[in-house]
Design an enzyme around this catalytic site. Structure first.
Site, PDB file in Angstrom:
ATOM      1  N   HIS A 117       0.827  -1.214   0.000  1.00 33.91           N
ATOM      2  CA  HIS A 117       0.000   0.000   0.000  1.00 33.91           C
ATOM      3  C   HIS A 117       0.859   1.261   0.000  1.00 33.91           C
ATOM      4  CE1 HIS A 117      -3.347  -2.625   1.107  1.00 33.91           C
ATOM      5  NE2 HIS A 117      -2.658  -3.024   2.157  1.00 33.91           N
ATOM      6  N   TYR A 118       0.931   1.960  -1.103  1.00 36.83           N
ATOM      7  CA  TYR A 118       1.520   3.308  -1.154  1.00 36.83           C
ATOM      8  C   TYR A 118       2.959   3.354  -0.645  1.00 36.83           C
ATOM      9  CZ  TYR A 118      -3.530   4.056  -1.223  1.00 36.83           C
ATOM     10  OH  TYR A 118      -4.860   3.962  -1.489  1.00 36.83           O
TER      11      TYR A 118
END
Length: 223
Positions: A117-118
């Site tokens: 995630h990111y």
């Protein structure tokens, strides 16, 4: 901080690259050429060659919105999710997860690594089953643009700093390292096996195996 202290080399297709080296950051300038040489030997019944020097295992799952620039190898059963950005010189291990809006550049991800995630992971090597929480990143260039050193002074006698000769060096994560959400791994970070980093941490230098990095940079042993 040595390769044999950080990594199980049976858990990466890049194992031959580590041969003859002592510290993992020595491999960073070699990743791109190694991928091209290795990719050209991969069996065609197991890997598809896509575009220029990109090899993707037939069992990997790659989102249509992902961007992959070679040289790169995506391992068996790996998952490359929506809008992942792989900028080249990247080995993604078997069963690894590269998540939405995650960016990779000049990296080796061992098998079962998760950057879901990111995340930004650049000029780094992540060991078997290591995991970076949402928003955690490797910072790979010092603000003053000088060459990166690894500071082990807290754990080795004297003013112990390892000169890497590299301007770009993110982080070396040993096997089974857990990095909490929104943490920053500063240039030249080396984290030993089975260590945990609290969320919102700023980490630098050497963290011994089996440690917990707490808020404020306090490091304690799990034992």
């Amino acid at each position: 901080m040595k390769i044999n202290e950080l990594y199980d080399l049976t858990q990466t297709i890049a194992a031959p690259l580590f041969s003859g080296h002592t510290y993992p950051w020595e491999l960073l300038p070699l990743i791109g050429d190694y991928i091209v040489a290795l990719g050209n030997t991969l069996p065609a019944d197991e890997y598809d060659k896509i575009g220029h020097d990109v090899w993707i295992a037939k069992t990997a799952k790659v989102a249509k919105t992902a961007s992959i620039t070679g040289p790169a190898i995506i391992g068996k059963d790996a998952e490359i999710r929506h809008c992942a950005f792989i900028r080249g010189k990247a080995i993604v291990g078997e069963g690894a997860v590269v998540g939405n809006s995650t960016e990779l550049k000049n990296v080796i991800l061992f098998n079962k690594v998760q950057v879901p995630h990111y995340n930004y992971v650049g000029d780094s090597i992540l060991g078997y089953k290591s995991h970076m929480g949402a928003g955690s990143i490797t910072s790979n260039v010092k603000s003053d643009k000088t060459l990166v050193t690894v500071n082990a002074s807290l754990y080795e006698a004297g003013d112990k700093k390892y000169e890497t000769g590299l301007k770009k060096f993110g982080a070396m994560l040993g096997d089974c390292v857990e990095v909490g959400c929104n943490s920053v791994l500063n240039p030249g970070t080396v984290i030993g096996r089975n260590s945990n980093v609290y969320p919102l941490s700023s980490v630098r230098g050497y963290v011994p195996e089996g440690s917990i990095v707490k808020t404020g940079g306090i490091i304690v042993s799990k034992i």
